[in-house]
Design a protein around this motif. Structure first.
Motif, PDB file in Angstrom:
ATOM      1  N   MET A 265       0.837  -1.180   0.000  1.00  0.00           N
ATOM      2  CA  MET A 265       0.000   0.000   0.000  1.00  0.00           C
ATOM      3  C   MET A 265       0.882   1.243   0.000  1.00  0.00           C
ATOM      4  N   ASN A 266       0.510   2.226  -0.743  1.00  0.00           N
ATOM      5  CA  ASN A 266       1.268   3.473  -0.834  1.00  0.00           C
ATOM      6  C   ASN A 266       0.573   4.594  -0.071  1.00  0.00           C
ATOM      7  N   ILE A 267       1.378   5.402   0.602  1.00  0.00           N
ATOM      8  CA  ILE A 267       0.891   6.639   1.193  1.00  0.00           C
ATOM      9  C   ILE A 267       1.923   7.717   0.884  1.00  0.00           C
ATOM     10  N   THR A 268       1.524   8.952   1.024  1.00  0.00           N
ATOM     11  CA  THR A 268       2.460  10.038   0.749  1.00  0.00           C
ATOM     12  C   THR A 268       3.163  10.456   2.037  1.00  0.00           C
ATOM     13  N   ALA A 269       4.312  11.071   1.866  1.00  0.00           N
ATOM     14  CA  ALA A 269       5.048  11.584   3.017  1.00  0.00           C
ATOM     15  C   ALA A 269       4.204  12.614   3.758  1.00  0.00           C
ATOM     16  N   ASN A 270       3.417  13.366   3.019  1.00  0.00           N
ATOM     17  CA  ASN A 270       2.562  14.374   3.644  1.00  0.00           C
ATOM     18  C   ASN A 270       1.514  13.726   4.554  1.00  0.00           C
TER      19      ASN A 270
ATOM     20  N   THR B 266      -2.930   1.244  11.349  1.00  0.00           N
ATOM     21  CA  THR B 266      -4.130   1.006  10.539  1.00  0.00           C
ATOM     22  C   THR B 266      -3.773   0.282   9.246  1.00  0.00           C
ATOM     23  N   MET B 267      -2.701   0.709   8.620  1.00  0.00           N
ATOM     24  CA  MET B 267      -2.292   0.109   7.345  1.00  0.00           C
ATOM     25  C   MET B 267      -1.869  -1.352   7.528  1.00  0.00           C
ATOM     26  N   PHE B 268      -1.181  -1.642   8.627  1.00  0.00           N
ATOM     27  CA  PHE B 268      -0.695  -3.008   8.855  1.00  0.00           C
ATOM     28  C   PHE B 268      -1.823  -3.992   9.161  1.00  0.00           C
ATOM     29  N   GLU B 269      -3.016  -3.494   9.449  1.00  0.00           N
ATOM     30  CA  GLU B 269      -4.150  -4.399   9.633  1.00  0.00           C
ATOM     31  C   GLU B 269      -4.520  -5.080   8.317  1.00  0.00           C
ATOM     32  N   LYS B 270      -4.204  -4.417   7.196  1.00  0.00           N
ATOM     33  CA  LYS B 270      -4.582  -4.948   5.883  1.00  0.00           C
ATOM     34  C   LYS B 270      -3.377  -5.308   5.008  1.00  0.00           C
ATOM     35  N   PHE B 271      -2.232  -4.670   5.248  1.00  0.00           N
ATOM     36  CA  PHE B 271      -1.082  -4.833   4.357  1.00  0.00           C
ATOM     37  C   PHE B 271       0.172  -5.205   5.141  1.00  0.00           C
ATOM     38  N   ASN B 272       1.097  -5.915   4.491  1.00  0.00           N
ATOM     39  CA  ASN B 272       2.349  -6.333   5.132  1.00  0.00           C
ATOM     40  C   ASN B 272       3.419  -5.252   5.094  1.00  0.00           C
ATOM     41  N   GLU B 273       3.276  -4.328   4.164  1.00  0.00           N
ATOM     42  CA  GLU B 273       4.272  -3.263   4.020  1.00  0.00           C
ATOM     43  C   GLU B 273       3.578  -1.996   3.540  1.00  0.00           C
ATOM     44  N   VAL B 274       4.192  -0.873   3.844  1.00  0.00           N
ATOM     45  CA  VAL B 274       3.659   0.419   3.422  1.00  0.00           C
ATOM     46  C   VAL B 274       4.784   1.165   2.714  1.00  0.00           C
ATOM     47  N   LEU B 275       4.527   1.577   1.485  1.00  0.00           N
ATOM     48  CA  LEU B 275       5.498   2.358   0.727  1.00  0.00           C
ATOM     49  C   LEU B 275       5.171   3.835   0.899  1.00  0.00           C
ATOM     50  N   ILE B 276       6.185   4.617   1.224  1.00  0.00           N
ATOM     51  CA  ILE B 276       6.001   6.060   1.395  1.00  0.00           C
ATOM     52  C   ILE B 276       6.484   6.744   0.128  1.00  0.00           C
ATOM     53  N   ASN B 277       5.579   7.485  -0.453  1.00  0.00           N
ATOM     54  CA  ASN B 277       5.815   8.160  -1.715  1.00  0.00           C
ATOM     55  C   ASN B 277       6.222   9.606  -1.427  1.00  0.00           C
ATOM     56  N   VAL B 278       7.383  10.011  -1.964  1.00  0.00           N
ATOM     57  CA  VAL B 278       7.879  11.376  -1.791  1.00  0.00           C
ATOM     58  C   VAL B 278       8.003  12.010  -3.166  1.00  0.00           C
ATOM     59  N   ARG B 279       7.265  13.069  -3.370  1.00  0.00           N
ATOM     60  CA  ARG B 279       7.275  13.787  -4.646  1.00  0.00           C
ATOM     61  C   ARG B 279       7.062  12.859  -5.846  1.00  0.00           C
ATOM     62  N   GLY B 280       6.096  11.973  -5.703  1.00  0.00           N
ATOM     63  CA  GLY B 280       5.717  11.114  -6.819  1.00  0.00           C
ATOM     64  C   GLY B 280       6.539   9.850  -6.995  1.00  0.00           C
ATOM     65  N   LYS B 281       7.501   9.610  -6.096  1.00  0.00           N
ATOM     66  CA  LYS B 281       8.340   8.417  -6.215  1.00  0.00           C
ATOM     67  C   LYS B 281       8.364   7.647  -4.897  1.00  0.00           C
ATOM     68  N   ASN B 282       8.296   6.311  -5.006  1.00  0.00           N
ATOM     69  CA  ASN B 282       8.420   5.490  -3.795  1.00  0.00           C
ATOM     70  C   ASN B 282       9.824   5.646  -3.245  1.00  0.00           C
ATOM     71  N   LYS B 283       9.913   6.051  -1.979  1.00  0.00           N
ATOM     72  CA  LYS B 283      11.228   6.310  -1.395  1.00  0.00           C
ATOM     73  C   LYS B 283      11.523   5.436  -0.182  1.00  0.00           C
ATOM     74  N   TYR B 284      10.503   5.067   0.587  1.00  0.00           N
ATOM     75  CA  TYR B 284      10.716   4.285   1.796  1.00  0.00           C
ATOM     76  C   TYR B 284       9.719   3.137   1.847  1.00  0.00           C
ATOM     77  N   CYS B 285      10.139   2.082   2.516  1.00  0.00           N
ATOM     78  CA  CYS B 285       9.258   0.950   2.764  1.00  0.00           C
ATOM     79  C   CYS B 285       9.239   0.716   4.272  1.00  0.00           C
TER      80      CYS B 285
ATOM     81  N   ILE C 244       7.919  -1.689   7.339  1.00  0.00           N
ATOM     82  CA  ILE C 244       7.420  -3.020   7.666  1.00  0.00           C
ATOM     83  C   ILE C 244       7.371  -3.157   9.185  1.00  0.00           C
ATOM     84  N   PRO C 245       6.553  -4.063   9.690  1.00  0.00           N
ATOM     85  CA  PRO C 245       6.539  -4.274  11.148  1.00  0.00           C
ATOM     86  C   PRO C 245       7.925  -4.696  11.633  1.00  0.00           C
ATOM     87  N   PHE C 246       8.258  -4.304  12.865  1.00  0.00           N
ATOM     88  CA  PHE C 246       9.591  -4.558  13.392  1.00  0.00           C
ATOM     89  C   PHE C 246       9.939  -6.040  13.411  1.00  0.00           C
TER      90      PHE C 246
END
Length: 86
Positions: A1-6, A18-37, A39-41
């Protein structure tokens, strides 16, 4: 799942729970590009253990094959040769 840095800035890190209830990882999008992933610790610990195990196996294989240096001079020479050939 993708979310923005904002979104992370405005909603805080609780958004990940909230995101980890449905997804294993969350990608953080910065200025239109995936920059961070994110995951649960626990998954991070498993992944890190895998990386360390893999590195250990590679080192043991190098030792078995004699792919190592016994002096600093040999090591420096191999670095110089690698730089020269690069």
């Amino acid at each position: 799942m993708n979310i923005t840095a904002n979104e992370v800035k405005t909603k805080g890190v609780s958004v990940f729970d909230t995101m980890f209830e449905k997804f294993n990882e969350v990608l953080i999008n910065v200025r239109g590009k995936n920059k961070y992933c994110v995951i649960p610790f626990e998954e991070y610990e498993e992944y890190r253990a895998y990386q360390l195990d893999k590195a250990h196996k590679e080192v043991m294989q190098d030792l078995k094959e004699g792919k190592y240096h016994t002096s600093v001079g040999q090591h420096i020479d191999s670095i110089k040769l690698a730089i020269k050939n690069d």
